[in-house]
Write an enzyme that holds these catalytic residues in place. Structure first.
Site, PDB file in Angstrom:
ATOM      1  N   HIS A 251      13.782  80.168  31.684  1.00 10.52           N
ATOM      2  CA  HIS A 251      12.382  79.714  31.636  1.00 10.52           C
ATOM      3  C   HIS A 251      11.460  80.903  31.370  1.00 10.52           C
ATOM      4  O   HIS A 251      10.815  81.426  32.275  1.00 10.52           O
ATOM      5  CB  HIS A 251      12.003  78.997  32.933  1.00 10.52           C
ATOM      6  CG  HIS A 251      12.698  77.687  33.102  1.00 10.52           C
ATOM      7  ND1 HIS A 251      13.820  77.535  33.885  1.00 10.52           N
ATOM      8  CD2 HIS A 251      12.438  76.459  32.564  1.00 10.52           C
ATOM      9  CE1 HIS A 251      14.217  76.267  33.837  1.00 10.52           C
ATOM     10  NE2 HIS A 251      13.405  75.595  33.043  1.00 10.52           N
ATOM     11  N   PHE A 253       9.115  83.119  27.879  1.00 14.96           N
ATOM     12  CA  PHE A 253       8.227  82.845  26.743  1.00 14.96           C
ATOM     13  C   PHE A 253       9.008  82.357  25.524  1.00 14.96           C
ATOM     14  O   PHE A 253       8.494  81.550  24.745  1.00 14.96           O
ATOM     15  CB  PHE A 253       7.421  84.091  26.385  1.00 14.96           C
ATOM     16  CG  PHE A 253       6.500  83.893  25.217  1.00 14.96           C
ATOM     17  CD1 PHE A 253       5.377  83.085  25.319  1.00 14.96           C
ATOM     18  CD2 PHE A 253       6.766  84.487  23.993  1.00 14.96           C
ATOM     19  CE1 PHE A 253       4.533  82.875  24.238  1.00 14.96           C
ATOM     20  CE2 PHE A 253       5.927  84.295  22.905  1.00 14.96           C
ATOM     21  CZ  PHE A 253       4.807  83.489  23.032  1.00 14.96           C
ATOM     22  N   HIS A 291       3.807  74.293  29.144  1.00 13.14           N
ATOM     23  CA  HIS A 291       4.558  73.398  30.040  1.00 13.14           C
ATOM     24  C   HIS A 291       5.366  74.109  31.121  1.00 13.14           C
ATOM     25  O   HIS A 291       5.725  73.482  32.131  1.00 13.14           O
ATOM     26  CB  HIS A 291       5.480  72.490  29.219  1.00 13.14           C
ATOM     27  CG  HIS A 291       6.788  73.120  28.863  1.00 13.14           C
ATOM     28  ND1 HIS A 291       6.910  74.066  27.859  1.00 13.14           N
ATOM     29  CD2 HIS A 291       8.027  72.962  29.394  1.00 13.14           C
ATOM     30  CE1 HIS A 291       8.171  74.446  27.783  1.00 13.14           C
ATOM     31  NE2 HIS A 291       8.874  73.797  28.694  1.00 13.14           N
ATOM     32  N   ALA A 451      29.160  71.521  32.353  1.00 11.75           N
ATOM     33  CA  ALA A 451      27.703  71.496  32.516  1.00 11.75           C
ATOM     34  C   ALA A 451      27.037  70.727  31.388  1.00 11.75           C
ATOM     35  O   ALA A 451      26.017  70.051  31.602  1.00 11.75           O
ATOM     36  CB  ALA A 451      27.161  72.921  32.569  1.00 11.75           C
TER      37      ALA A 451
END
Length: 534
Positions: A251, A253, A291, A451
């Protein structure tokens, strides 16, 4: 003025001309020829006449700028000197020599002037340097005072809360007041074309280049023009957004850029500008950029279980997504970063509500709820119905947020490694703090294949299949790569399972060999003592 002006004072010479005293004044910068001509004119003799000066006791005086000054009581006598007739050649030589002498004299005068100017400039430069140091000190003091005020304001606004962790960092929110200095890259036609496609390789670009690409998107979609966005404010806002993304494995840029680029490509791929208003496009793009602002690298489950400041503040309801919204509008509240400054109040209210709705929709805990609502509307979808459009926008940002597997395998697969690294960091922390650990985050239980298979099969493919019903073009461009990705990870899982089975057999054979040998020896001894019946 003192010594500076005395060097320019003219010299006065007194001449005795037939009993009449004549005062002659000249500058020290005159040469001998000029002075002699001046004396000739004063005595009424033709110019260029060779003359001599005599003192009152008939001593000869040199005619040059340094000649000794006299007074009215001691005037010099002027006597013409009889000279022989010289040839034209000698006159020419004398003329040349006179010109050379004059040039030398001028050169010396220029050098003197240069020296004086250089000295004067040195004094001025020293003064400017001293003044500059004062300015630097003043600016430093201003900066220190500003930091102290910000720290005091932060302390005054801080609420004492019995939370275990705080992920807020208000210092980042201060935008740069100067014009952002990241280079404005000139995007090539190939890059501009690739930027509109889901296959765009997001790993090839540095942060400054990604900022330029985002800036290009706002211009290319006509948002800068239609909403009168100041280009400098746009750059400053993008830079402030960049500064408020953390350096997490996933998470970060680059993830923000990845999601926004996918939204931009869907606008062109699905012709969204024909379906939505420009304000809707602005909301979609801006929500995509904001977001995950200031994501701490630990998901909502951790926030709630650890009772962090964010979880307490937002009552366990989408704490991260609420925080992303808050940071987004704190940045926009700064006049230097307000790209909506020219939007009327009612328009801004709509933009704000739209962005909040979309960012909150990225909470995967709400995935089933949003998908069920969208499927209901799909039966009779109406583009003129605001509720239908809002649900579609929520689905679009969800698609973009988790769209990595839509990209080519060489672009998508590194993101899985990044996500697992972030998951493992969280699960390690949860174990150390005695908190519950999700199996899909436990490094001892999960693999890359396990996963991805369930996520692609039960989340991504059903969602993109639903979108394909509205936009058939999505099937070939986005849905097919998901099918291929599912097959890839299923093959990888089969390979992993085969390797595990082989490892088990190897371990079993290795550990069971001594035991089997012992049993065989025991059986042989028993057979010797007990003969089989006849």
């Amino acid at each position: 003025m003192g010594a500076g002006s005395s060097s320019y004072r003219p010299k006065a010479i007194y001449l005795d001309i037939d009993g009449r005293i004549q005062k002659v004044v000249f500058s020290k910068y005159c040469n001998s020829s000029d002075i002699m001509d001046l004396f000739c004119i004063a005595t009424g003799l033709p110019r260029n006449t060779t003359i001599s000066l005599l003192t009152t006791d008939d001593a000869m005086v040199s005619i040059d700028p340094t000649m000794p000054a006299n007074s009215e009581r001691t005037p010099y006598k002027v006597r013409p000197v009889a000279v022989k007739q010289v040839s034209e050649r000698e006159e020419l030589i004398q003329g040349v020599l006179a010109q050379v002498a004059e040039q030398f004299s001028r050169a010396f005068k220029i050098n003197e002037l240069k020296a004086e100017v250089a000295n004067h400039l040195a004094v001025l430069e020293k003064r400017v340097e001293l003044e500059g140091l004062k300015v630097v000190e003043i600016e430093k003091c201003k900066s220190d005072i500003k930091k102290m005020r910000e720290e005091l304001a932060a302390r005054n606004s801080r609420t004492n809360c019995p939370c275990k962790y705080s992920f807020l960092d208000n210092k980042k929110l201060t935008p740069r007041r100067d014009v952002p200095t990241y280079p404005k890259y000139l995007l090539s036609p190939e890059t501009i074309e690739a930027l509109r496609k889901p296959t765009f390789d997001v790993w090839l670009w540095e942060p400054n280049e990604m900022l330029s690409c985002l800036e290009h998107m706002y211009h290319d979609l006509g948002l800068v023009r239609d909403f009168s966005i100041n280009p400098i404010t746009l750059r400053r806002w993008l830079l402030c957004v960049h500064d408020n993304y953390r350096n997490n494995p996933f998470h970060n840029f680059r993830h923000c850029f990845c999601v926004t680029q996918m939204m931009y490509s869907m606008v062109w791929l699905c012709g969204l500008q024909e379906k939505f208003s420009q304000m809707d496009i602005l909301v979609l793009m801006t929500a995509a950029i904001c977001h995950d602002l200031d994501h701490p690298g630990y998901n909502n489950t951790y926030q709630i279980n650890a009772r962090t400041e964010l979880a307490v503040r937002y009552n366990d309801i989408s704490p991260l997504e609420n925080h992303h919204c808050a940071i987004a509008f704190q940045i926009l509240a700064r006049p230097e970063c307000n790209i909506f400054a020219s939007v009327p109040p009612e328009g801004f209210r709509q933009i704000r509500q739209g962005m909040i709705t979309l960012i909150l929709a990225t909470d995967m805990a709400r995935h089933a709820e949003i998908m069920d609502s969208f499927k209901e509307k799909m039966e009779n979808f109406d583009y003129s119905n605001e509720e239908h459009l809002t649900l579609l926008k929520m689905i679009l940002i969800k698609c973009c947020d988790i769209s990595n597997e839509v990209r080519p395998m060489e672009v998508a697969e590194p993101w899985v490694d990044c996500l697992l690294e972030e998951y493992f960091m969280q699960s390690d922390r949860e174990k150390s703090e005695g908190l519950p650990v999700a199996p899909f985050m436990d490094r001892d239980k999960v693999t890359k294949a396990t996963a991805q298979i369930g996520f692609i099969k039960f989340v991504l493919i059903p969602m993109f299949e639903t979108v394909t019903k509205l936009f058939p073009v999505v099937e070939e461009t986005m849905l097919r790569p998901l099918w291929e990705s599912r097959e890839h990870y299923e093959e990888l899982k089969q390979l992993d399972d085969a390797m595990k089975e082989l490892q088990k057999k190897t371990e079993s054979l290795t550990s069971g060999a001594p035991e089997n040998t012992t049993e065989k020896n025991r059986d042989a001894k028993d057979s010797e003592g007990h003969s089989p019946p006849n």
